[in-house]
Enzyme design. Structure first.
Site, PDB file in Angstrom:
ATOM      1  N   HIS A 104      -4.307  -4.753  -9.457  1.00 48.62           N
ATOM      2  CA  HIS A 104      -5.302  -3.906  -8.825  1.00 48.62           C
ATOM      3  C   HIS A 104      -6.850  -4.299  -8.964  1.00 48.62           C
ATOM      4  CE1 HIS A 104      -6.557   0.430  -8.131  1.00 48.62           C
ATOM      5  NE2 HIS A 104      -7.376   0.108  -9.179  1.00 48.62           N
ATOM      6  N   MET A 145       0.774  -1.390   0.031  1.00 47.75           N
ATOM      7  CA  MET A 145       0.037   0.008  -0.086  1.00 47.75           C
ATOM      8  C   MET A 145       0.831   1.217  -0.036  1.00 47.75           C
ATOM      9  SD  MET A 145      -2.936  -1.233  -0.336  1.00 47.75           S
ATOM     10  CE  MET A 145      -3.865   0.172   0.029  1.00 47.75           C
TER      11      MET A 145
HETATM   12  C1  GRF Z   1      -6.185  -6.514  -3.490  1.00 49.30           C
HETATM   13  O1  GRF Z   1      -7.806  -6.339  -3.592  1.00 49.30           O
HETATM   14  C2  GRF Z   1      -5.204  -6.135  -4.401  1.00 49.30           C
HETATM   15  O2  GRF Z   1      -6.012  -6.112  -5.500  1.00 49.30           O
HETATM   16  C3  GRF Z   1      -5.101  -4.682  -3.970  1.00 49.30           C
HETATM   17  O3  GRF Z   1      -4.996  -4.706  -2.472  1.00 49.30           O
HETATM   18  C4  GRF Z   1      -5.832  -6.043  -1.948  1.00 49.30           C
HETATM   19  C5  GRF Z   1      -4.838  -6.806  -1.289  1.00 49.30           C
HETATM   20  O4  GRF Z   1      -5.625  -7.938  -0.537  1.00 49.30           O
HETATM   21  N1  GRF Z   1      -3.954  -4.089  -4.435  1.00 49.30           N
HETATM   22  P1  GRF Z   1      -4.709  -9.288  -0.304  1.00 49.30           P
HETATM   23  O5  GRF Z   1      -3.755  -8.563   0.816  1.00 49.30           O
HETATM   24  O6  GRF Z   1      -3.966  -9.711  -1.244  1.00 49.30           O
HETATM   25  O7  GRF Z   1      -5.728 -10.090   0.452  1.00 49.30           O
END
Ligand code: GRF
Length: 235
Positions: free
Chosen positions: A111, A92
């Site tokens: 994404h 993030m």
């Molecule tokens: C996912 O929806 C991904 O597309 C986005 O952040 C979320 C991460 O979920 N970039 P996780 O940590 O893989 O469960």
């Protein structure tokens, strides 16, 4: 060919990371997950990785005076793990231009929207507000601009009339878990490569039967009759 040494970067839950780890564990897979790196010590995904016997690294932003120094430490950790490819999976934080330039073509991201629609945060809310009937997820090469690099692969899902952000997110996430391992396979095999602002595809057979396949949303008439509304409008 030796499997490509791949490091996954996360900040949280890590469900996409788990999907990648599981897929890459299959015999003969072209990628080997050699590490999971997080900018958050408390990321739940780290436990999963450790249990799976994968090396974990925490490189916390608070330990560095600037974003550049933080990315420098991430770069060192990736080098130390011998990374050839990097998968961002719910990482993030924006990566600095210097870092992106060095790893260009070797870092991919997932994404939760059909890019170039709905970049940034809250993509499911953005989709519901825009009223699109088809939504989905995208794996793309990472470039300095957020969620804007060349697209590798996409998967689409319908938006249902009574969807909330949560139900829509869950439908997309289930597809993310299928899409990301496929995309990693393509990159690790060298079948897709970043070429300038585009993705170059090699060695793809043209499947005629797939050219007339489409996702309809709402579905075309299924022949289901809503008895209540029929009763209301019968003269
Ligand atoms: C996912 O929806 C991904 O597309 C986005 O952040 C979320 C991460 O979920 N970039 P996780 O940590 O893989 O469960």
């Amino acid at each position: 060919m030796q499997p490509k040494r791949t490091v996954i970067m996360i900040s949280g839950r890590g469900s996409n990371m788990a999907a990648l780890v599981e897929a890459a564990a299959e015999h003969g897979h072209p990628a080997k997950i050699v590490g999971v790196l997080s900018d958050k010590a408390e990321a739940p995904g780290l436990d999963y990785a450790a249990r799976a016997g994968i090396a974990t690294r925490v490189v916390a932003r608070a330990d560095y005076a600037s974003a550049d120094l933080h990315d420098g430490a991430i770069d060192e950790a990736l080098e130390e793990l011998g990374a050839e490819l990097v998968c961002l999976a719910g990482y993030m934080r924006k990566l600095s231009p210097g870092f992106v330039r060095k790893w260009l073509g070797r870092v991919i991201n997932i994404h939760p929207s059909l890019l170039p629609l709905f970049r940034g945060l809250n993509s499911h809310r953005q989709a519901l507000e825009a009223g699109v009937r088809i939504h989905g997820c995208t794996v793309h090469f990472v470039t300095p601009a957020i969620d804007a690099g060349p697209i590798i692969a996409q998967a689409a899902v319908p938006v249902l009339p009574d969807d909330s952000e949560e139900t829509l997110a869950a439908r997309v996430l289930a597809m993310e878990h299928k899409l990301y391992p496929r995309a990693l396979r393509l990159v690790a095999e060298g079948k897709v490569q970043m070429q300038g602002e585009r993705t170059a595809f090699q060695g793809f057979r043209v499947l005629r039967e797939s050219s007339d396949r489409a996702l309809f949303a709402p579905e075309p008439d299924t022949g289901v009759v809503d008895v209540e509304s029929l009763a209301r409008f019968t003269p």
